[in-house]
Design a protein around this motif. Structure first.
Motif, mmCIF file in Angstrom:
data_model
loop_
_atom_site.group_PDB
_atom_site.id
_atom_site.type_symbol
_atom_site.label_atom_id
_atom_site.label_comp_id
_atom_site.label_asym_id
_atom_site.label_seq_id
_atom_site.Cartn_x
_atom_site.Cartn_y
_atom_site.Cartn_z
ATOM 1 N N GLY A 142 0.610 -1.393 0.095
ATOM 2 C CA GLY A 142 -0.082 -0.069 -0.073
ATOM 3 C C GLY A 142 0.948 1.266 0.033
ATOM 4 O O GLY A 142 0.070 2.473 -0.092
ATOM 5 N N ARG A 143 1.931 1.071 0.046
ATOM 6 C CA ARG A 143 3.122 2.525 0.027
ATOM 7 C C ARG A 143 3.821 2.489 -1.155
ATOM 8 O O ARG A 143 4.443 1.548 -1.846
ATOM 9 C CB ARG A 143 3.924 2.287 0.854
ATOM 10 N N VAL A 144 3.765 3.732 -1.877
ATOM 11 C CA VAL A 144 4.545 3.968 -2.967
ATOM 12 C C VAL A 144 6.040 4.175 -2.500
ATOM 13 O O VAL A 144 6.445 5.147 -1.695
ATOM 14 C CB VAL A 144 3.849 5.222 -3.639
ATOM 15 N N LEU A 145 6.760 3.424 -2.967
ATOM 16 C CA LEU A 145 8.186 3.587 -2.532
ATOM 17 C C LEU A 145 9.081 4.293 -3.850
ATOM 18 O O LEU A 145 10.096 5.042 -3.208
ATOM 19 C CB LEU A 145 8.897 2.053 -2.566
ATOM 20 N N ALA A 146 8.735 4.256 -4.818
ATOM 21 C CA ALA A 146 9.556 4.898 -5.947
ATOM 22 C C ALA A 146 8.565 5.128 -7.076
ATOM 23 O O ALA A 146 7.737 4.320 -7.550
ATOM 24 C CB ALA A 146 10.711 4.097 -6.241
ATOM 25 N N ILE A 147 8.774 6.413 -7.695
ATOM 26 C CA ILE A 147 8.192 6.662 -8.933
ATOM 27 C C ILE A 147 9.087 6.946 -9.970
ATOM 28 O O ILE A 147 10.022 7.675 -9.863
ATOM 29 C CB ILE A 147 7.224 8.044 -8.812
ATOM 30 N N GLU A 148 9.210 6.465 -11.330
ATOM 31 C CA GLU A 148 10.121 6.620 -12.340
ATOM 32 C C GLU A 148 9.937 7.694 -12.982
ATOM 33 O O GLU A 148 8.567 8.130 -13.481
ATOM 34 C CB GLU A 148 10.018 5.511 -13.256
ATOM 35 N N ALA A 149 10.719 8.708 -13.244
ATOM 36 C CA ALA A 149 10.713 9.885 -14.144
ATOM 37 C C ALA A 149 12.008 9.666 -15.320
ATOM 38 O O ALA A 149 12.032 8.555 -15.758
ATOM 39 C CB ALA A 149 10.769 11.261 -13.544
#
Lengths: 290, 290
Positions: free
Chosen positions: B185-192
Motif C-alpha cells: 500500500g505504500r509508493v516507494l519509488a516513482i520513475e521519471a
C-alpha cells in the motif's frame, strides 16, 4: 537544563524529536513564546543536542514510557518534528504500554506514511495528549510567499513550478509525492520514499552521466505538502542542505508551498542560494492554477 | 548482409535503432514476416551488431541523410525502437535536411518526451515515411496477460499492482510515470527521467541503507504506458535486466501492462524470475479498477 530561557507562562510542551536541527529550532521558538519545552529523544534517531533542554530518551515502541513521562510532568500538548526513518512493526521494541495497544499498532503499519502517522496520532490523542503542529508553536519557521534571497523565478520557471504543483497535487491522493524536479516542461524526477536530498542527488547524477543534457542551469525543485496531509504530523521541510543539493543538480532554483513547508535557517538558505545563483521562493497555493 | 532470411514478400521496413537488443529482435521478426529490414544506427547510441543487417549510420541531427537513405531504397515505413538518450537541441549535428526544418525542431525540444517524439514523428511523416509500431511488426514481443514464469502475484500483490496502475494513470497526463514500486500500500519509488533500472537500483539502495525496512521480499514493480503515449514512438519495455534489478531491490515481482509493454527475451526472463523467486506477469488494462 540550560539554554536560553524566558519566563514560562504558557502550558508545557512536549516535542517528540526526529533527526536534524528542527526539534531544537522548535524548542527555542516555544521557549521564546513562554512555553517550557520537554524534549523526547528517540534512541538512534535524535541528535544528542536535545540534552540542552529538559528531555527523556525512549526507544521506538516504548509507548508506555513516553506516556508516563508526559503524565509525570502534566504535559497535555506535543509537537512531532524532525525526520524519522519509518520503522517496521517487527523492529519496534514494544513495552507494556505498547503491547496493550499492539493490535491497533500492527494494523497501522500496513498503511502509507500518512495513514501510519494519522493512526499513531489517534493513539496518542486517546491518551489525552493533544498533538499540535510545529507551525502553530513556531510559525516563524514556515516558508513565506516570495523570494527568500536576491533571485526570483523567471516566467519560464513559474510555468515549471505550476506544472510541478499540479502534478504533486494529482499524486497526493496516493499518499506520495512531496517533491519533484521540472525543467522546461519536463518532469525529471519525482520524490517518493527516498526523500528530497536523494532525489536531488539523482538529478545531479543524470546531469553528470549525460542522461540529462542541458546547457547550464535547468529545472526547478518544487516542494509541496500532500493534499490531506496532516501538517501536525509530517510537514515537508527544506534547509541549507536543500540548496546544496539543488546547486549540485544544477537547478535554477527551488519553490516551496508557502505556509505549508518548514524552513530551517532561512537566512543562511537565502545567503547560500544567492552564492549559488539560485532562487528560493515560496509560492501561494493559487500557483497551481497558473 | 547475413543472418537468417526468408523470402522478402512485404514492403521493405526501416528500423531506427536505439540502444539495446530490441532493434535486432524487431529486425528478426520483420524478416521472419517476409519484410526486408533496413537498420538505421545512431552514432553513439546503437550497438554495432546492427551491421549484420543492411544498414546506414547517421548522427543525431542528420535528418537529411536519413531521408535520402530511405528514399534511395524506396522505403515508406519505419519502426523506431530501442533506448535513446534525449539529446539537447544544441547538441544536434544538423545537416542541410535538418536545417531546413530547424525552426520546428527547436520548438519541439521545449516539450516533454511524448511531445518531442510526437513532433519528430510528424516531421518524418511529412516526408512520406509512415511510422509503424514495433508491436505491429513484431506482435510476439508484446507482454501477454498472466504470469510469464512459475510464480503468480498474490492477492496482496494484486492490490499493490492496482494502486500502482491507478497512480501511473494519474501521472500520465503530465507526460511522466511509466513505472513505480509499490509495497503493502505504500509508493516507494516513482520513475521519471532516470528510467526503470535506476529506479530499481534506488529501491535496492534504500533496502541496503535501512531507509526501507522490510523483513524479506517486498514490493512490486509496475510498468505501464502513459495514457496518450504513442506506442509507435516510445513503448515501455522490460527484459532480463529488469528481473536482475527487481531481485536486487528484493521485490516480490514485476507486473506489466499486457499488450502495451515490450518484452526482451521472454523465455530467459521467465527462467531468471523463477530462479530469483519473483513473479513476472502481464496485467489486463481492467486491473486499475481493482
Amino acid at each position: 537544563m540550560n539554554g536560553p530561557r524566558a519566563a514560562a507562562s504558557g502550558p508545557p510542551l512536549a516535542i517528540l524529536c526526529g533527526a536534524g536541527a528542527f526539534p531544537l529550532e522548535v524548542a527555542r521558538e516555544a521557549r521564546e513564546a513562554g512555553r517550557e519545552p520537554f524534549l523526547v529523544g528517540v534512541v538512534g534517531a535524535t541528535d544528542s543536542a536535545i540534552e540542552a533542554y529538559p528531555h527523556v530518551w525512549v526507544r521506538m515502541g516504548e509507548v508506555g514510557k513516553l506516556f508516563s513521562a508526559l503524565r509525570a510532568r502534566a504535559i497535555a500538548e506535543m509537537v512531532i518534528i524532525g525526520a524519522m526513518a519509518r520503522p517496521e512493526f517487527a523492529d519496534l521494541r514494544l513495552d507494556w504500554g505498547a503491547v496493550k495497544r499492539a493490535a491497533g499498532l500492527a494494523q497501522l503499519f500496513r498503511r502509507g506514511d500518512n495513514g501510519l502517522l494519522a493512526g499513531l496520532a489517534a493513539i496518542i490523542e486517546r491518551e489525552g495528549i493533544r498533538i499540535v503542529g510545529a507551525h502553530d508553536v513556531a510559525p516563524r519557521l514556515l516558508a513565506p510567499v516570495g523570494p527568500f534571497g536576491a533571485r526570483a523565478p523567471s516566467p519560464e520557471d513559474e510555468t515549471d513550478i505550476a506544472l510541478g504543483v499540479r502534478m504533486l497535487d494529482a499524486l497526493s491522493s496516493f499518499d506520495a509525492g512531496q517533491g519533484a524536479v521540472v525543467a522546461a516542461g519536463r518532469v525529471l524526477a519525482i520524490e517518493a520514499a527516498e526523500g528530497t536530498d536523494a532525489m536531488l542527488a539523482r538529478v545531479a547524477g543524470m546531469r553528470a552521466n549525460g542522461r540529462l543534457r542541458f546547457a547550464g542551469p535547468a529545472g526547478v525543485l518544487v516542494k509541496a505538502s500532500k493534499r490531506g496531509q496532516d501538517l501536525r504530523l509530517d510537514m515537508p521541510a527544506i534547509g541549507p542542505k536543500t540548496i546544496e543539493g539543488a546547486a549540485r543538480a544544477q537547478l535554477r532554483g527551488a519553490a516551496v508551498a508557502a505556509g505549508r513547508v518548514l524552513v530551517v535557517d532561512r537566512e543562511r538558505m537565502a545567503r547560500d542560494a544567492d552564492t549559488a545563483s539560485l532562487f528560493v521562493a515560496g509560492f501561494a497555493p493559487s500557483v497551481a492554477a497558473g
